[in-house]
Design a protein around this motif. Structure first.
Motif, PDB file in Angstrom:
ATOM      1  N   ASP A 180       0.822  -1.206   0.000  1.00 42.93           N
ATOM      2  CA  ASP A 180       0.000   0.000   0.000  1.00 42.93           C
ATOM      3  C   ASP A 180       0.860   1.262   0.000  1.00 42.93           C
ATOM      4  O   ASP A 180       0.579   2.216  -0.739  1.00 42.93           O
ATOM      5  CB  ASP A 180      -0.946   0.006   1.199  1.00 42.93           C
ATOM      6  CG  ASP A 180      -1.985  -1.100   1.133  1.00 42.93           C
ATOM      7  OD1 ASP A 180      -2.210  -1.653   0.030  1.00 42.93           O
ATOM      8  OD2 ASP A 180      -2.566  -1.416   2.192  1.00 42.93           O
ATOM      9  N   TYR A 181       1.896   1.277   0.818  1.00 41.49           N
ATOM     10  CA  TYR A 181       2.785   2.440   0.888  1.00 41.49           C
ATOM     11  C   TYR A 181       3.505   2.662  -0.441  1.00 41.49           C
ATOM     12  O   TYR A 181       3.564   3.783  -0.953  1.00 41.49           O
ATOM     13  CB  TYR A 181       3.793   2.274   2.024  1.00 41.49           C
ATOM     14  CG  TYR A 181       4.825   3.369   2.058  1.00 41.49           C
ATOM     15  CD1 TYR A 181       4.490   4.634   2.522  1.00 41.49           C
ATOM     16  CD2 TYR A 181       6.124   3.142   1.618  1.00 41.49           C
ATOM     17  CE1 TYR A 181       5.433   5.655   2.544  1.00 41.49           C
ATOM     18  CE2 TYR A 181       7.065   4.150   1.635  1.00 41.49           C
ATOM     19  CZ  TYR A 181       6.716   5.396   2.095  1.00 41.49           C
ATOM     20  OH  TYR A 181       7.642   6.407   2.108  1.00 41.49           O
ATOM     21  N   MET A 182       4.071   1.598  -1.005  1.00 35.79           N
ATOM     22  CA  MET A 182       4.810   1.729  -2.257  1.00 35.79           C
ATOM     23  C   MET A 182       3.913   2.199  -3.396  1.00 35.79           C
ATOM     24  O   MET A 182       4.328   2.991  -4.244  1.00 35.79           O
ATOM     25  CB  MET A 182       5.496   0.411  -2.609  1.00 35.79           C
ATOM     26  CG  MET A 182       6.659   0.074  -1.702  1.00 35.79           C
ATOM     27  SD  MET A 182       7.445  -1.470  -2.135  1.00 35.79           S
ATOM     28  CE  MET A 182       8.210  -1.058  -3.688  1.00 35.79           C
ATOM     29  N   LEU A 183       2.675   1.700  -3.424  1.00 36.85           N
ATOM     30  CA  LEU A 183       1.753   2.146  -4.472  1.00 36.85           C
ATOM     31  C   LEU A 183       1.342   3.603  -4.265  1.00 36.85           C
ATOM     32  O   LEU A 183       1.173   4.348  -5.229  1.00 36.85           O
ATOM     33  CB  LEU A 183       0.520   1.242  -4.520  1.00 36.85           C
ATOM     34  CG  LEU A 183       0.748  -0.119  -5.166  1.00 36.85           C
ATOM     35  CD1 LEU A 183      -0.485  -0.984  -5.017  1.00 36.85           C
ATOM     36  CD2 LEU A 183       1.124   0.039  -6.631  1.00 36.85           C
ATOM     37  N   GLU A 184       1.174   3.996  -3.017  1.00 40.20           N
ATOM     38  CA  GLU A 184       0.809   5.387  -2.742  1.00 40.20           C
ATOM     39  C   GLU A 184       1.902   6.335  -3.231  1.00 40.20           C
ATOM     40  O   GLU A 184       1.619   7.364  -3.844  1.00 40.20           O
ATOM     41  CB  GLU A 184       0.578   5.577  -1.241  1.00 40.20           C
ATOM     42  CG  GLU A 184      -0.012   6.900  -0.871  1.00 40.20           C
ATOM     43  CD  GLU A 184      -1.433   7.092  -1.357  1.00 40.20           C
ATOM     44  OE1 GLU A 184      -1.778   8.241  -1.672  1.00 40.20           O
ATOM     45  OE2 GLU A 184      -2.187   6.109  -1.426  1.00 40.20           O
ATOM     46  N   VAL A 185       3.136   5.983  -2.993  1.00 36.19           N
ATOM     47  CA  VAL A 185       4.253   6.815  -3.430  1.00 36.19           C
ATOM     48  C   VAL A 185       4.483   6.673  -4.938  1.00 36.19           C
ATOM     49  O   VAL A 185       4.652   7.658  -5.650  1.00 36.19           O
ATOM     50  CB  VAL A 185       5.543   6.462  -2.655  1.00 36.19           C
ATOM     51  CG1 VAL A 185       6.751   7.172  -3.240  1.00 36.19           C
ATOM     52  CG2 VAL A 185       5.375   6.799  -1.186  1.00 36.19           C
TER      53      VAL A 185
ATOM     54  N   ALA B 234      15.122   1.346  -6.934  1.00 36.58           N
ATOM     55  CA  ALA B 234      15.506   2.044  -5.707  1.00 36.58           C
ATOM     56  C   ALA B 234      14.392   1.956  -4.671  1.00 36.58           C
ATOM     57  O   ALA B 234      14.650   1.773  -3.477  1.00 36.58           O
ATOM     58  CB  ALA B 234      15.829   3.500  -6.018  1.00 36.58           C
ATOM     59  N   ALA B 235      13.141   2.081  -5.117  1.00 31.29           N
ATOM     60  CA  ALA B 235      11.999   1.965  -4.197  1.00 31.29           C
ATOM     61  C   ALA B 235      11.909   0.542  -3.649  1.00 31.29           C
ATOM     62  O   ALA B 235      11.587   0.336  -2.471  1.00 31.29           O
ATOM     63  CB  ALA B 235      10.705   2.337  -4.908  1.00 31.29           C
TER      64      ALA B 235
ATOM     65  N   GLU C 231       0.287  -2.167 -10.822  1.00 33.01           N
ATOM     66  CA  GLU C 231       0.055  -3.337  -9.974  1.00 33.01           C
ATOM     67  C   GLU C 231       1.371  -3.744  -9.319  1.00 33.01           C
ATOM     68  O   GLU C 231       2.410  -3.759  -9.973  1.00 33.01           O
ATOM     69  CB  GLU C 231      -0.476  -4.507 -10.799  1.00 33.01           C
ATOM     70  CG  GLU C 231      -1.797  -4.220 -11.471  1.00 33.01           C
ATOM     71  CD  GLU C 231      -2.197  -5.303 -12.449  1.00 33.01           C
ATOM     72  OE1 GLU C 231      -3.353  -5.737 -12.365  1.00 33.01           O
ATOM     73  OE2 GLU C 231      -1.352  -5.687 -13.278  1.00 33.01           O
ATOM     74  N   LEU C 232       1.300  -4.077  -8.037  1.00 30.14           N
ATOM     75  CA  LEU C 232       2.489  -4.480  -7.291  1.00 30.14           C
ATOM     76  C   LEU C 232       2.173  -5.712  -6.468  1.00 30.14           C
ATOM     77  O   LEU C 232       1.136  -5.769  -5.803  1.00 30.14           O
ATOM     78  CB  LEU C 232       2.953  -3.343  -6.368  1.00 30.14           C
ATOM     79  CG  LEU C 232       4.107  -3.640  -5.415  1.00 30.14           C
ATOM     80  CD1 LEU C 232       5.383  -3.954  -6.193  1.00 30.14           C
ATOM     81  CD2 LEU C 232       4.343  -2.480  -4.477  1.00 30.14           C
ATOM     82  N   ASP C 233       3.044  -6.697  -6.547  1.00 31.75           N
ATOM     83  CA  ASP C 233       2.941  -7.920  -5.741  1.00 31.75           C
ATOM     84  C   ASP C 233       4.260  -8.106  -5.003  1.00 31.75           C
ATOM     85  O   ASP C 233       5.326  -7.957  -5.592  1.00 31.75           O
ATOM     86  CB  ASP C 233       2.696  -9.160  -6.608  1.00 31.75           C
ATOM     87  CG  ASP C 233       1.399  -9.084  -7.381  1.00 31.75           C
ATOM     88  OD1 ASP C 233       0.392  -8.645  -6.804  1.00 31.75           O
ATOM     89  OD2 ASP C 233       1.409  -9.463  -8.560  1.00 31.75           O
ATOM     90  N   ILE C 234       4.174  -8.442  -3.726  1.00 33.18           N
ATOM     91  CA  ILE C 234       5.349  -8.809  -2.931  1.00 33.18           C
ATOM     92  C   ILE C 234       5.052 -10.159  -2.303  1.00 33.18           C
ATOM     93  O   ILE C 234       3.975 -10.354  -1.729  1.00 33.18           O
ATOM     94  CB  ILE C 234       5.650  -7.787  -1.815  1.00 33.18           C
ATOM     95  CG1 ILE C 234       5.838  -6.389  -2.374  1.00 33.18           C
ATOM     96  CG2 ILE C 234       6.894  -8.209  -1.040  1.00 33.18           C
ATOM     97  CD1 ILE C 234       6.039  -5.319  -1.305  1.00 33.18           C
ATOM     98  N   SER C 235       5.982 -11.088  -2.419  1.00 33.43           N
ATOM     99  CA  SER C 235       5.772 -12.400  -1.799  1.00 33.43           C
ATOM    100  C   SER C 235       6.977 -12.788  -0.963  1.00 33.43           C
ATOM    101  O   SER C 235       8.095 -12.312  -1.177  1.00 33.43           O
ATOM    102  CB  SER C 235       5.473 -13.462  -2.857  1.00 33.43           C
ATOM    103  OG  SER C 235       6.606 -13.698  -3.656  1.00 33.43           O
ATOM    104  N   TYR C 236       6.719 -13.691  -0.006  1.00 34.08           N
ATOM    105  CA  TYR C 236       7.742 -14.149   0.942  1.00 34.08           C
ATOM    106  C   TYR C 236       7.403 -15.587   1.321  1.00 34.08           C
ATOM    107  O   TYR C 236       6.231 -15.912   1.516  1.00 34.08           O
ATOM    108  CB  TYR C 236       7.733 -13.240   2.181  1.00 34.08           C
ATOM    109  CG  TYR C 236       8.888 -13.451   3.110  1.00 34.08           C
ATOM    110  CD1 TYR C 236      10.146 -12.956   2.810  1.00 34.08           C
ATOM    111  CD2 TYR C 236       8.721 -14.131   4.309  1.00 34.08           C
ATOM    112  CE1 TYR C 236      11.214 -13.136   3.674  1.00 34.08           C
ATOM    113  CE2 TYR C 236       9.780 -14.316   5.177  1.00 34.08           C
ATOM    114  CZ  TYR C 236      11.021 -13.810   4.850  1.00 34.08           C
ATOM    115  OH  TYR C 236      12.079 -13.998   5.700  1.00 34.08           O
TER     116      TYR C 236
END
Length: 141
Positions: free
Chosen positions: A39-44, A56-57, A101-106
């Motif tokens: 959410d933060y990365m998409l907002e920025v 860099a982000a 669109e952004l996906d982060i997985s772990y």
């Protein structure tokens, strides 16, 4: 022999009952942190002065998540745009009206192994928790 078997089964169930809430809490915390970061990365990244989520982000995101116990090498990022543009290229930002669109997985890192020992169905060893989101770009050249 029966007494030993009963003791071993009882001890296993007792350990599971004591520790299940703890590791489930860790899983929920990790999932929440991933979603918060998306959410933060998409907002920025989708604001009027950016229109992209660059390397860099992503590196800054890795460092923020590292502070919460994530191993940075295991984080996977996927960035795309709804119009097919490269949403991670700062030289050609995604224009207003297209979605980023952004996906982060772990990986789960074996957090369900104790459940598997008790016969409870668990995710595959290669399964990953993921957070995703989409935000419309506000970038106008």
């Amino acid at each position: 022999m029966k007494q030993i078997l009963v003791f071993v089964l009882f001890a296993g169930m007792l350990c599971w009952a004591m520790f299940a809430p703890t590791y489930k809490h860790v899983i929920l915390f990790r999932q929440a942190m991933l979603q918060k970061e998306v959410d933060y990365m998409l907002e920025v990244g989708a604001n009027a002065s950016h229109g992209y989520v660059d390397q860099a982000a992503m590196e800054a995101s890795r460092q923020r998540l590292r502070q919460h116990g994530f191993q940075t090498g295991k984080l996977w990022y996927s960035v795309s745009a709804t119009n097919g543009a490269n949403a991670s290229d700062p030289s050609s930002p995604v224009l207003r009206g297209a979605g980023i669109e952004l996906d982060i997985s772990y990986p789960y890192d074996g957090m369900f192994d104790i459940d598997r020992l008790l016969g409870i169905a668990t995710p595959a060893a290669s399964a990953r928790m993921a957070a995703s989101g989409m935000k419309m770009s506000e970038y106008v050249p």
